[in-house]
Design a protein around this motif. Structure first.
Motif, short mmCIF file in Angstrom:
data_model
loop_
_atom_site.label_atom_id
_atom_site.label_comp_id
_atom_site.label_asym_id
_atom_site.label_seq_id
_atom_site.Cartn_x
_atom_site.Cartn_y
_atom_site.Cartn_z
N ARG A 167 0.91 -1.28 0.10
CA ARG A 167 0.00 0.05 0.02
C ARG A 167 0.88 1.21 -0.01
O ARG A 167 1.91 1.44 0.62
N SER A 168 0.41 2.20 -0.63
CA SER A 168 1.29 3.59 -0.79
C SER A 168 0.20 4.62 -0.88
O SER A 168 -0.55 4.64 -1.71
N GLY A 169 0.01 5.19 0.32
CA GLY A 169 -1.10 6.38 0.24
C GLY A 169 -2.32 5.81 0.04
O GLY A 169 -2.93 4.82 0.68
N PHE A 209 4.31 4.28 -13.63
CA PHE A 209 3.09 5.33 -13.44
C PHE A 209 2.84 5.42 -12.09
O PHE A 209 1.99 6.17 -11.51
N ASP A 210 3.80 4.97 -11.03
CA ASP A 210 3.47 5.32 -9.49
C ASP A 210 2.35 4.41 -8.98
O ASP A 210 1.93 3.52 -9.78
N ALA A 211 1.81 4.70 -7.82
CA ALA A 211 1.05 3.92 -7.12
C ALA A 211 -0.32 4.01 -7.80
O ALA A 211 -0.72 5.18 -8.38
N VAL A 212 -1.14 2.89 -7.98
CA VAL A 212 -2.59 2.97 -8.45
C VAL A 212 -3.58 3.08 -7.39
O VAL A 212 -3.60 2.36 -6.46
N PRO A 213 -4.65 4.12 -7.58
CA PRO A 213 -5.58 4.56 -6.91
C PRO A 213 -6.49 3.36 -6.71
O PRO A 213 -6.76 2.60 -7.54
N ASP A 214 -7.04 3.25 -5.28
CA ASP A 214 -7.96 2.17 -5.08
C ASP A 214 -8.97 1.99 -6.01
O ASP A 214 -9.30 0.81 -6.44
N ARG A 215 -9.40 3.22 -6.44
CA ARG A 215 -10.65 3.22 -7.43
C ARG A 215 -10.31 2.37 -8.74
O ARG A 215 -11.26 2.01 -9.24
N LEU A 216 -9.10 2.25 -9.14
CA LEU A 216 -8.52 1.60 -10.38
C LEU A 216 -8.26 0.31 -10.28
O LEU A 216 -7.96 -0.40 -11.32
N VAL A 217 -8.38 -0.11 -8.93
CA VAL A 217 -8.05 -1.58 -8.57
C VAL A 217 -9.09 -2.22 -8.84
O VAL A 217 -10.10 -2.33 -7.70
N LEU A 218 -9.51 -3.14 -9.77
CA LEU A 218 -10.85 -3.80 -10.02
C LEU A 218 -11.02 -5.13 -9.23
O LEU A 218 -12.24 -5.14 -8.81
#
Length: 132
Positions: free
Chosen positions: A82-84, A105-114
């Motif tokens: 987890r990052s932020g 592309f850095d950490a992926v926001p939770d909303r994009l992890v399906l």
């Protein structure tokens, strides 16, 4: 990566779930095909995966996410940590041609992890345990 609703590829793959189970799981499960070599040796091009939509993700899980820079593209990656407000997603095969992950592309926001990959059902079935 190709993505389909649960009914089509499950039934085509030898009826991995009964028809009633497919209807019940339609909103919770999606099927995706692996198209690149970034997850070798765990996953190969042509593997079909079952992804549990909205499942809780833990470090070590293989997940499907929307590419943060190309929203129409799905990626299969390993959730490293987890990052932020998101997940650092990495390829298992960092040397793969065309590989893109959080190093790009850095950490992926939770909303994009399906969701979390729960099984490979084609060509040879294998269950993915939660947490790695």
């Amino acid at each position: 990566m190709k993505s389909r609703g649960a009914a089509g590829p499950l039934l085509a793959a030898g009826g991995a779930l009964a028809a009633g189970g497919v209807l019940l799981a339609r909103r919770r499960v999606r099927a995706v095909a692996v198209t690149g070599e970034s997850m070798l040796p765990a996953l190969r091009p042509g593997d079909w995966l079952l992804v549990r939509n909205g499942a809780r993700v833990s470090a070590g899980d293989v997940v499907v996410a929307r590419h943060p820079l190309r929203p129409g593209t799905l990626v299969v990656k390993r959730a490293a940590f987890r990052s932020g407000d998101g997940w650092w997603l990495e390829s298992d095969n960092q040397g793969a041609a065309g590989r893109q992950d959080s190093w790009d592309f850095d950490a992926v926001p939770d909303r994009l992890v399906l969701g979390r990959v729960v099984a490979r059902y084609w060509p040879s079935p294998r269950v993915f345990p939660a947490g790695g």
